[in-house]
Design a protein around this motif. Structure first.
Motif, PDB file in Angstrom:
ATOM      1  N   ILE A 111      40.747  44.098  44.363  1.00 45.27           N
ATOM      2  CA  ILE A 111      41.271  44.243  43.012  1.00 45.27           C
ATOM      3  C   ILE A 111      42.635  43.572  42.900  1.00 45.27           C
ATOM      4  O   ILE A 111      42.883  42.804  41.966  1.00 45.27           O
ATOM      5  CB  ILE A 111      41.356  45.734  42.615  1.00 45.27           C
ATOM      6  CG1 ILE A 111      39.954  46.315  42.466  1.00 45.27           C
ATOM      7  CG2 ILE A 111      42.174  45.924  41.331  1.00 45.27           C
ATOM      8  CD1 ILE A 111      39.904  47.830  42.332  1.00 45.27           C
ATOM      9  N   SER A 112      43.511  43.825  43.848  1.00 47.21           N
ATOM     10  CA  SER A 112      44.853  43.220  43.829  1.00 47.21           C
ATOM     11  C   SER A 112      44.781  41.699  43.863  1.00 47.21           C
ATOM     12  O   SER A 112      45.499  41.019  43.124  1.00 47.21           O
ATOM     13  CB  SER A 112      45.675  43.722  45.024  1.00 47.21           C
ATOM     14  OG  SER A 112      45.925  45.091  44.908  1.00 47.21           O
ATOM     15  N   THR A 113      43.908  41.170  44.706  1.00 46.42           N
ATOM     16  CA  THR A 113      43.755  39.716  44.824  1.00 46.42           C
ATOM     17  C   THR A 113      43.256  39.119  43.514  1.00 46.42           C
ATOM     18  O   THR A 113      43.775  38.097  43.045  1.00 46.42           O
ATOM     19  CB  THR A 113      42.778  39.377  45.968  1.00 46.42           C
ATOM     20  OG1 THR A 113      43.321  39.875  47.187  1.00 46.42           O
ATOM     21  CG2 THR A 113      42.552  37.894  46.081  1.00 46.42           C
ATOM     22  N   ILE A 114      42.262  39.745  42.913  1.00 51.56           N
ATOM     23  CA  ILE A 114      41.696  39.224  41.669  1.00 51.56           C
ATOM     24  C   ILE A 114      42.719  39.308  40.541  1.00 51.56           C
ATOM     25  O   ILE A 114      42.879  38.348  39.773  1.00 51.56           O
ATOM     26  CB  ILE A 114      40.393  39.973  41.313  1.00 51.56           C
ATOM     27  CG1 ILE A 114      39.310  39.697  42.361  1.00 51.56           C
ATOM     28  CG2 ILE A 114      39.900  39.571  39.923  1.00 51.56           C
ATOM     29  CD1 ILE A 114      38.099  40.608  42.271  1.00 51.56           C
ATOM     30  N   VAL A 115      43.433  40.421  40.433  1.00 54.71           N
ATOM     31  CA  VAL A 115      44.449  40.566  39.387  1.00 54.71           C
ATOM     32  C   VAL A 115      45.544  39.520  39.574  1.00 54.71           C
ATOM     33  O   VAL A 115      45.982  38.896  38.600  1.00 54.71           O
ATOM     34  CB  VAL A 115      45.036  41.995  39.366  1.00 54.71           C
ATOM     35  CG1 VAL A 115      46.289  42.070  38.503  1.00 54.71           C
ATOM     36  CG2 VAL A 115      43.993  42.987  38.872  1.00 54.71           C
ATOM     37  N   THR A 116      45.961  39.283  40.794  1.00 52.93           N
ATOM     38  CA  THR A 116      46.990  38.271  41.063  1.00 52.93           C
ATOM     39  C   THR A 116      46.515  36.898  40.598  1.00 52.93           C
ATOM     40  O   THR A 116      47.269  36.151  39.966  1.00 52.93           O
ATOM     41  CB  THR A 116      47.341  38.235  42.563  1.00 52.93           C
ATOM     42  OG1 THR A 116      47.918  39.500  42.908  1.00 52.93           O
ATOM     43  CG2 THR A 116      48.322  37.127  42.882  1.00 52.93           C
ATOM     44  N   ARG A 117      45.254  36.556  40.880  1.00 48.29           N
ATOM     45  CA  ARG A 117      44.718  35.264  40.459  1.00 48.29           C
ATOM     46  C   ARG A 117      44.609  35.168  38.938  1.00 48.29           C
ATOM     47  O   ARG A 117      44.955  34.138  38.349  1.00 48.29           O
ATOM     48  CB  ARG A 117      43.360  35.000  41.087  1.00 48.29           C
ATOM     49  CG  ARG A 117      42.958  33.529  40.932  1.00 48.29           C
ATOM     50  CD  ARG A 117      41.565  33.188  41.374  1.00 48.29           C
ATOM     51  NE  ARG A 117      40.608  33.765  40.440  1.00 48.29           N
ATOM     52  CZ  ARG A 117      39.872  34.852  40.666  1.00 48.29           C
ATOM     53  NH1 ARG A 117      39.930  35.479  41.810  1.00 48.29           N
ATOM     54  NH2 ARG A 117      39.050  35.311  39.765  1.00 48.29           N
ATOM     55  N   ILE A 118      44.149  36.249  38.285  1.00 54.55           N
ATOM     56  CA  ILE A 118      44.050  36.254  36.824  1.00 54.55           C
ATOM     57  C   ILE A 118      45.425  36.017  36.203  1.00 54.55           C
ATOM     58  O   ILE A 118      45.578  35.207  35.283  1.00 54.55           O
ATOM     59  CB  ILE A 118      43.436  37.582  36.326  1.00 54.55           C
ATOM     60  CG1 ILE A 118      41.938  37.632  36.659  1.00 54.55           C
ATOM     61  CG2 ILE A 118      43.658  37.761  34.826  1.00 54.55           C
ATOM     62  CD1 ILE A 118      41.285  38.985  36.412  1.00 54.55           C
TER      63      ILE A 118
END
Length: 81
Positions: free
Chosen positions: A10-17
């Motif tokens: 989740i953290s990785t995806i939010v950072t990319r978004i």
């Protein structure tokens, strides 16, 4: 996959978004509210996050209807089997 591992996804995806939107990355904790909590994502971003989690995890916890969640930790728990 453990709750911590899902949370890391989740953290990785939010950072990319956020990066794709030209925003600074947010520091997430399990108690961080995803919408309206200062993270900087909107409902469309949240939908993208859920879709990507479905791809990574191989299942959709929402297939039988919406399950309410507010925080990153609550979302992570939905993907733990």
């Amino acid at each position: 996959m453990s709750e911590q591992q899902v949370f890391e996804h989740i953290s990785t995806i939010v950072t990319r978004i956020l990066s794709d939107k030209g925003q600074s990355p947010a520091t997430l904790t399990p108690s961080t509210e995803l919408l309206g909590g200062g993270v900087g994502i909107d409902s469309l971003d949240l939908a993208m996050l859920v879709r990507e989690l479905e791809e990574v995890m191989g299942f959709d916890p929402f297939e039988n209807g919406f399950i309410e969640f507010r925080t990153a930790g609550e979302l992570a728990k939905l993907y733990v089997r």
